[in-house]
Design a protein around this motif. Structure first.
Motif, mmCIF file in Angstrom:
data_model
loop_
_atom_site.group_PDB
_atom_site.id
_atom_site.type_symbol
_atom_site.label_atom_id
_atom_site.label_comp_id
_atom_site.label_asym_id
_atom_site.label_seq_id
_atom_site.Cartn_x
_atom_site.Cartn_y
_atom_site.Cartn_z
ATOM 1 N N GLY A 156 0.739 -1.452 -0.050
ATOM 2 C CA GLY A 156 -0.178 0.011 0.030
ATOM 3 C C GLY A 156 0.901 1.253 0.206
ATOM 4 N N ALA A 157 2.026 1.029 0.445
ATOM 5 C CA ALA A 157 2.890 2.309 0.577
ATOM 6 C C ALA A 157 3.699 2.631 -0.529
ATOM 7 C CB ALA A 157 3.696 2.190 1.820
ATOM 8 N N GLY A 158 3.619 1.597 -1.575
ATOM 9 C CA GLY A 158 4.302 1.705 -2.847
ATOM 10 C C GLY A 158 5.584 0.756 -2.878
ATOM 11 N N ILE A 159 6.081 0.261 -1.789
ATOM 12 C CA ILE A 159 7.301 -0.558 -1.780
ATOM 13 C C ILE A 159 7.049 -1.683 -2.459
ATOM 14 C CG2 ILE A 159 8.915 -1.630 -0.089
ATOM 15 C CD1 ILE A 159 8.879 1.495 0.313
ATOM 16 N N ARG A 160 7.903 -2.131 -3.314
ATOM 17 C CA ARG A 160 7.843 -3.245 -4.314
ATOM 18 C C ARG A 160 8.716 -4.312 -3.902
ATOM 19 N NH1 ARG A 160 7.897 0.972 -9.246
ATOM 20 N NH2 ARG A 160 5.981 1.999 -8.875
ATOM 21 N N LEU A 161 9.712 -4.097 -3.035
ATOM 22 C CA LEU A 161 10.789 -5.166 -2.864
ATOM 23 C C LEU A 161 11.207 -5.218 -1.450
ATOM 24 C CD1 LEU A 161 12.177 -7.584 -4.685
ATOM 25 C CD2 LEU A 161 14.148 -6.096 -4.593
ATOM 26 N N VAL A 162 11.089 -6.122 -0.625
ATOM 27 C CA VAL A 162 11.711 -6.146 0.800
ATOM 28 C C VAL A 162 12.986 -7.002 0.811
ATOM 29 C CG1 VAL A 162 10.182 -8.103 1.551
ATOM 30 C CG2 VAL A 162 10.884 -6.559 3.049
ATOM 31 N N ALA A 163 13.940 -6.538 1.402
ATOM 32 C CA ALA A 163 15.206 -7.044 1.622
ATOM 33 C C ALA A 163 15.633 -7.439 3.095
ATOM 34 C CB ALA A 163 16.293 -6.233 0.805
ATOM 35 N N THR A 315 -4.264 4.954 -9.712
ATOM 36 C CA THR A 315 -3.283 4.920 -10.939
ATOM 37 C C THR A 315 -1.875 4.933 -10.524
ATOM 38 O OG1 THR A 315 -5.145 6.652 -11.842
ATOM 39 C CG2 THR A 315 -2.742 6.420 -12.931
ATOM 40 N N TYR A 316 -1.426 5.708 -9.681
ATOM 41 C CA TYR A 316 0.073 5.512 -9.183
ATOM 42 C C TYR A 316 0.485 4.191 -8.527
ATOM 43 C CZ TYR A 316 4.306 6.248 -6.139
ATOM 44 O OH TYR A 316 5.432 5.994 -5.901
ATOM 45 N N ASN A 317 -0.824 3.395 -7.562
ATOM 46 C CA ASN A 317 -0.577 2.243 -7.070
ATOM 47 C C ASN A 317 -1.863 1.663 -6.786
ATOM 48 O OD1 ASN A 317 0.571 0.082 -5.507
ATOM 49 N ND2 ASN A 317 0.922 1.130 -3.734
ATOM 50 N N PRO A 318 -2.121 0.539 -7.557
ATOM 51 C CA PRO A 318 -3.397 -0.087 -7.484
ATOM 52 C C PRO A 318 -3.590 -0.997 -6.161
ATOM 53 C CG PRO A 318 -2.686 -0.558 -9.524
ATOM 54 C CD PRO A 318 -1.622 0.167 -8.761
ATOM 55 N N PHE A 319 -2.308 -1.068 -5.474
ATOM 56 C CA PHE A 319 -2.320 -1.773 -4.161
ATOM 57 C C PHE A 319 -2.663 -0.968 -3.161
ATOM 58 C CE2 PHE A 319 -0.169 -4.784 -6.944
ATOM 59 C CZ PHE A 319 -0.593 -6.107 -6.454
ATOM 60 N N ALA A 320 -3.075 0.463 -3.220
ATOM 61 C CA ALA A 320 -3.462 1.349 -2.468
ATOM 62 C C ALA A 320 -4.779 0.930 -1.706
ATOM 63 C CB ALA A 320 -3.324 2.817 -2.771
ATOM 64 N N VAL A 321 -5.414 0.251 -2.439
ATOM 65 C CA VAL A 321 -6.618 -0.162 -2.148
ATOM 66 C C VAL A 321 -6.535 -1.228 -0.785
ATOM 67 C CG1 VAL A 321 -7.144 -2.252 -3.402
ATOM 68 C CG2 VAL A 321 -8.814 -1.034 -2.987
ATOM 69 N N VAL A 322 -5.546 -1.798 -0.507
ATOM 70 C CA VAL A 322 -5.350 -2.779 0.404
ATOM 71 C C VAL A 322 -4.715 -1.991 1.943
ATOM 72 C CG1 VAL A 322 -5.155 -4.897 -0.852
ATOM 73 C CG2 VAL A 322 -3.227 -3.621 -0.073
#
Length: 738
Positions: A156-163, A315-322
């Protein structure tokens, strides 16, 4: 007809479908396009048809964009999942300390793709700043895998990868400062200034208020404000932007052009400074549209602006819905738009000459409006719905604005004259203390909040409230008094049943689900004892116990019994004592690590070195002293709870050798319930012990763990003795009533 609102609803549905049911995207995309074509070809296009057409168009475009986003933008991150390699992260924000590690946000260049990432790693004394690079060998995962805050937070915060870095600390490489890093540097400067000129607790509160940095707020403060219904103060959102804009409006002397020229850059800078959470982006888009409408002399329609903000987010991040941040933000604004204005107009009509009533009533109306749609989200996500929120908000919101302005002034004065900043900081601290004390006061009532997962009566009332609301909005009944009366009566009935029902039982034993740990609540005839309070939830184990008790109207317990001082038995004890009044605390005499919660009565602290028997009309509680001086597990307490013919035995983490010593030292009865020793470890709950006490049921308090609990050996022993076992990791909280 607000067509953009319908389109936004369709886009939201598309995002939800894409996240939850990705296999249905193809079918629903085809269906959406078909509906669009059918309604487009119809000649008779009334308002309903136009609304359905816009929703179908939003659904189709949303599903199409979700496919593109997943297949193009997220694919590079997904290809890295499961790999372990050396990475170089360009830092975009200052690190946040998370237990013994740091969480760092930044960008990774992988195979020609720039990917936003969150890195968990250890650091040496050097702390990277925005623009620096961090090198470390890390395991990479798609954010669907999660992170310490969960997958929905990261996606939801726009982070696409976690390391996840290994045991070695990361290497920090100095970088060149960039103009794009200025918002992060500004946030750091604000935090540093507040820490320099305010007391620690006030500085932590002001950091959360101004820039959304809640890392300094402890668990107790967060939970107190949540129960009081004012946690939104610490989550930067539209309210904070509104406070900032009121200041800009006054400083520009109400001049329209100057207000817009300064306001729009201030919007962008503030949103970037706090990291651009969905709630702030939503508010920034709506306020930006309001400024443009004012500048161009056009009408401003708040629902349309909200729909535009939602479409921008998706539009910026569809996963913002969660993202809970976006869900609560949109729900709060929708509730305010639907209900607050009618309530404020009613106040003006009802009390036309009482200005004070209208001024005090407006915060309550705003809170009620925001609560209507956010309550079910809070009930599901946080298991909490605050009943005192309207009253608490009426009393503190005026102070929030003053603290916001005062904290900003402290930062500016710190650049000019430090003593003046210190003096103003003392005044700001008084207001912060007022808010914290008010929150603690209202959070201290037994039914200040409802916990639907702990009480079916609370859950039933929440459902009932929304059914009544639906009848009021969609039906012909528009009598506000009847609506309010029905809500109050149903709430009173729910609270009464929640209070009465447990007291009808002769006894109740609850083995709470606290993860890998133990917390057992013993109740009989108005007596309440808690045995241990700890688990993998940390301080949350205390909150779990407090919610279980407070949902029954129990705000005082007769005793807290700590069998021994391992963290999985005491991590939540301190928090429990802050949430409910504890009459006595019983601990082993030969262990010194435990301390009372701040403000507790030291005279109530009892170190047990001999058997203690507590009796009442139909029951008794026996606390057995330690039988060994070796190790914390074997030098702990044991508890026997007896009501009538029903006996419950709790042995903490006692080993089999100590079980035999307990049988030799004291005449144990045959028990009906045994709480398995050491969470089902093979070294406890031995065969000789089971044969001696012959339990009818064994409860195992256990959660996800790396120890193999409950062990196969213990389960086999119970099976050979034909003793049924129930586990909290499978059943949740276990309640035995009699």
């Amino acid at each position: 007809m607000r067509r953009l609102v319908w389109a936004a609803m369709g886009a939201c549905a598309a995002a939800v479908i894409g996240v939850q049911w990705p296999r249905a995207i193809g079918i629903l995309l085809t269906l959406g396009i078909g509906i669009c074509l059918v309604f487009f070809l119809l000649k008779d296009r009334n308002k309903i048809f136009c609304g359905i057409l816009c929703a179908a168009l939003g659904l189709s475009l949303g599903l199409g964009w979700f496919l593109i986003y997943e297949g193009v933008i997220l694919e590079p991150a997904r290809m890295c999942t499961g790999k372990e390699e050396q990475i170089t992260l360009e830092v975009t924000r200052y690190p946040i300390k998370n237990n013994n590690r740091f969480y760092i946000e930044g960008n990774l260049d992988i195979q020609g793709h720039r990917i936003s990432a969150g890195l968990y790693c250890g650091l040496n004394q050097e702390i990277p700043k925005p623009g620096d690079r961090v090198q470390v060998t890390a395991a990479l995962y798609d954010t669907a895998r999660g992170g310490e805050k969960g997958p929905n937070y990261l996606r939801g915060a726009g982070i696409r990868l976690v390391a996840y870095g290994g045991k070695e600390s990361a290497t920090v490489l100095p970088g060149k400062p960039s103009l794009w890093m200025f918002p992060a540097e500004l946030q750091h400067w604000v935090c540093t200034s507040l820490e320099a000129y305010l007391p620690k607790e006030s500085a932590n509160f002001c950091k959360a208020l101004l820039v959304g940095d809640k890392s300094g707020m402890d668990y107790r403060q967060k939970m107190t404000m949540s129960v009081a219904g004012v946690s939104h103060v610490m989550a930067v959102s539209g309210m904070h932007l509104g406070i900032l804009f009121a200041l800009i409006y006054c400083l520009t002397l109400h001049r329209k052009v100057l207000f817009c020229v300064l306001g729009i850059p201030a919007l962008c800078l503030f949103a970037a400074m706090v990291g651009g959470p969905p709630s702030v982006v939503r508010a920034a888009v709506m306020l930006g549209l309001a400024l443009l409408a004012r500048l161009l002399g056009r009408d401003y329609d708040a629902p349309t602006a909200l729909a535009a903000a939602v479409l921008c987010l998706l539009t910026y991040n569809p996963f913002a819905v969660v993202s809970l941040s976006s869900q609560l933000s949109v729900a709060a604004v929708a509730g305010i738009l639907c209900f607050t204005r009618p309530m404020s107009q009613w106040l003006q009509r009802k009390y036309p000459k009482r200005k004070l009533v209208r001024i005090l009533g407006l915060p309550g109306a705003v809170t009620l409006g925001a609560t209507i749609f956010t309550a079910p989200i809070c009930a599901y996500a946080f298991d909490s719905v605050s009943l005192v929120a309207p009253l608490t908000n009426v009393l503190i919101l005026w102070a929030v604005s003053l603290i916001f302005y005062g904290a900003m002034a402290v930062c500016v004065l710190g650049l000019i004259w430090g003593p003046a900043a210190m003096g103003l900081g003392k005044l700001v601290s008084l207001l912060v203390a007022y808010i914290m004390h008010a929150s603690e006061f209202f959070a201290g009532f037994s039914f200040s909040a409802l916990y639907p997962k702990e009480s079916p009566y609370a859950a039933a009332w929440i459902v009932c409230a929304f059914v009544l609301l639906g009848i009021f909005l969609l039906g012909k009944c528009r009598q506000k008094k009847w609506m309010a009366a029905a809500l109050v009566v149903s709430l009173a009935l729910s609270v009464t049943l929640a209070w009465v029902e447990p007291r009808l039982d002769r006894f109740r034993v609850a083995v709470l689900d606290v993860g890998q740990g133990e917390c057992v609540v013993l109740q009989s005839q108005g007596k309440t004892y808690v045995v241990d309070c700890g688990g993998s939830q940390g301080e949350g184990a205390g909150e779990t116990a407090a919610r279980y008790l407070l949902s029954q109207g129990v705000s005082r317990i007769d005793g807290l019994i700590i069998t021994h001082f391992d963290l999985d038995h005491i991590s939540g004890a301190d928090h429990l004592q802050n949430r409910v009044e504890v009459e006595r605390v019983y601990v082993p005499k030969n262990q010194e690590e435990f301390r009372m919660a701040e403000g507790s009565n030291d005279s109530a602290f009892i170190r047990v070195d001999s058997r203690i028997s507590l009796t009442w009309e139909e029951g008794s509680l026996t606390i057995f002293p330690p039988l060994s001086q070796k190790g914390s597990n074997d030098s702990g307490l044991s508890v026997l709870f007896t009501v009538g013919e029903y006996d419950t035995l709790i042995t903490g983490d006692m080993s089999q050798s100590m079980e035999r010593a307990l049988m030799s030292a004291y005449p144990l009865p045959d028990v009906e319930l045994l709480v398995a020793g050491h969470h089902g470890s093979k070294y406890s709950t031995g065969t000789a012990f089971l044969c001696r006490i012959t339990p009818d049921l064994v409860a195992i308090s256990v959660g996800e763990n790396s120890y193999g609990h409950p062990s196969k050996e213990v389960l086999d022993r119970l099976a050979r003795q034909n003793i049924p076992a129930v586990r909290t990791d499978q059943c949740g909280t276990i309640i035995i009533r009699g």
